[in-house]
Scaffold this motif. Structure first.
Motif, PDB file in Angstrom:
ATOM      1  N   UNK A 126      10.276   2.964   0.460  1.00 24.21           N
ATOM      2  CA  UNK A 126       9.920   3.690  -0.751  1.00 24.21           C
ATOM      3  C   UNK A 126       9.679   2.711  -1.893  1.00 24.21           C
ATOM      4  N   UNK A 127       8.952   3.186  -2.896  1.00 28.18           N
ATOM      5  CA  UNK A 127       8.710   2.385  -4.086  1.00 28.18           C
ATOM      6  C   UNK A 127       9.986   2.342  -4.919  1.00 28.18           C
ATOM      7  N   UNK A 165      21.409 -12.985  -3.991  1.00 25.16           N
ATOM      8  CA  UNK A 165      21.171 -11.552  -4.048  1.00 25.16           C
ATOM      9  C   UNK A 165      19.971 -11.342  -4.947  1.00 25.16           C
ATOM     10  N   UNK A 166      18.880 -10.853  -4.376  1.00 28.32           N
ATOM     11  CA  UNK A 166      17.611 -10.771  -5.094  1.00 28.32           C
ATOM     12  C   UNK A 166      17.267  -9.305  -5.345  1.00 28.32           C
ATOM     13  N   UNK A 167      16.833  -9.011  -6.572  1.00 36.37           N
ATOM     14  CA  UNK A 167      16.369  -7.670  -6.928  1.00 36.37           C
ATOM     15  C   UNK A 167      14.866  -7.617  -6.703  1.00 36.37           C
ATOM     16  N   UNK A 168      14.413  -6.620  -5.946  1.00 35.89           N
ATOM     17  CA  UNK A 168      12.992  -6.445  -5.655  1.00 35.89           C
ATOM     18  C   UNK A 168      12.489  -5.191  -6.351  1.00 35.89           C
ATOM     19  N   UNK A 169      11.277  -5.256  -6.878  1.00 35.33           N
ATOM     20  CA  UNK A 169      10.573  -4.081  -7.364  1.00 35.33           C
ATOM     21  C   UNK A 169       9.398  -3.857  -6.433  1.00 35.33           C
ATOM     22  N   UNK A 170       9.445  -2.790  -5.652  1.00 32.48           N
ATOM     23  CA  UNK A 170       8.350  -2.471  -4.752  1.00 32.48           C
ATOM     24  C   UNK A 170       7.373  -1.608  -5.549  1.00 32.48           C
ATOM     25  N   UNK A 171       6.159  -2.140  -5.724  1.00 32.26           N
ATOM     26  CA  UNK A 171       5.151  -1.469  -6.548  1.00 32.26           C
ATOM     27  C   UNK A 171       3.875  -1.265  -5.735  1.00 32.26           C
ATOM     28  N   UNK A 172       3.083  -0.227  -6.078  1.00 37.23           N
ATOM     29  CA  UNK A 172       1.844  -0.013  -5.332  1.00 37.23           C
ATOM     30  C   UNK A 172       0.812  -1.089  -5.638  1.00 37.23           C
ATOM     31  N   UNK A 173       0.033  -1.443  -4.627  1.00 38.15           N
ATOM     32  CA  UNK A 173      -0.996  -2.490  -4.795  1.00 38.15           C
ATOM     33  C   UNK A 173      -2.236  -1.928  -5.446  1.00 38.15           C
ATOM     34  N   UNK A 233       0.847  -1.188   0.000  1.00 35.40           N
ATOM     35  CA  UNK A 233       0.000   0.000   0.000  1.00 35.40           C
ATOM     36  C   UNK A 233       0.884   1.238   0.000  1.00 35.40           C
ATOM     37  N   UNK A 234       0.568   2.168  -0.892  1.00 30.43           N
ATOM     38  CA  UNK A 234       1.352   3.393  -0.969  1.00 30.43           C
ATOM     39  C   UNK A 234       0.420   4.588  -1.105  1.00 30.43           C
ATOM     40  N   UNK A 235       0.859   5.718  -0.601  1.00 27.49           N
ATOM     41  CA  UNK A 235       0.077   6.939  -0.676  1.00 27.49           C
ATOM     42  C   UNK A 235       0.539   7.808  -1.822  1.00 27.49           C
ATOM     43  N   UNK A 236       0.173   9.080  -1.758  1.00 28.48           N
ATOM     44  CA  UNK A 236       0.550  10.049  -2.781  1.00 28.48           C
ATOM     45  C   UNK A 236       2.067  10.203  -2.821  1.00 28.48           C
ATOM     46  N   UNK A 237       2.611  10.315  -4.007  1.00 29.83           N
ATOM     47  CA  UNK A 237       4.044  10.535  -4.146  1.00 29.83           C
ATOM     48  C   UNK A 237       4.892   9.308  -3.893  1.00 29.83           C
TER      49      UNK A 237
END
Length: 148
Positions: free
Chosen positions: A123-124, A140-148, A82-86
């Motif tokens: 942060x995303x 070593x794992x690359x993660x992409x944090x994305x909004x749900x 979950x992510x907010x504005x910005x």
């Protein structure tokens, strides 16, 4: 002093291991923080139970760990939060969130305690984490944090 570790302690051992440490280190640091318990014959049975539980959770062997490593390092893994504005997150990405995403990507269950975060992810975007799959194998794992 003879103690039984209840949690993994860097450069000392894993849960269930019986180790000999200096009295002050055991009495003033390990035991009060819950990292260890005093060794007794009765506690030895508890240590055996801890070892069997750890063996059930652990990756079967080194070849299996290398196989999982190749699945995880092959491509970035998406973690939805979950992510907010910005692009600000509500809280931080937890190791449980990462373990769930890695488990889906690898097709295997990944224990959240094997995930090593340098700093909390707040942060995303793209982030890197390390996963200790076996004593000799880390991914070593690359993660992409994305909004749900």
């Amino acid at each position: 002093m003879k103690i039984i570790l209840t949690q993994e302690v860097e450069n000392l051992g894993a849960p269930g291991d019986v180790v000999e440490v200096k009295d002050g280190y055991g009495r003033n640091y390990l035991i009060p923080r819950g990292f260890a318990i005093r060794w007794t014959r009765g506690a030895q049975a508890q240590a055996d139970a801890i070892k069997t539980a750890r063996a059930a959770r652990a990756v079967r062997n080194e070849e299996h760990a290398v196989e999982i490593k190749s699945k995880l390092e092959g491509r970035p893994v998406d973690v939805k939060v979950k992510a907010g504005q910005g692009g600000r997150l509500f809280g931080a990405v937890t190791t449980a969130d990462i373990a769930a995403a890695l488990g889906e990507a690898a097709g295997e269950s990944i224990d959240k305690r094997t995930i090593v975060l340098g700093n909390p992810i707040k942060s995303l975007g793209a982030h890197n984490v390390s996963v200790k799959l076996h004593d000799e194998v880390s991914a070593a794992v690359a993660l992409n944090v994305i909004p749900a």
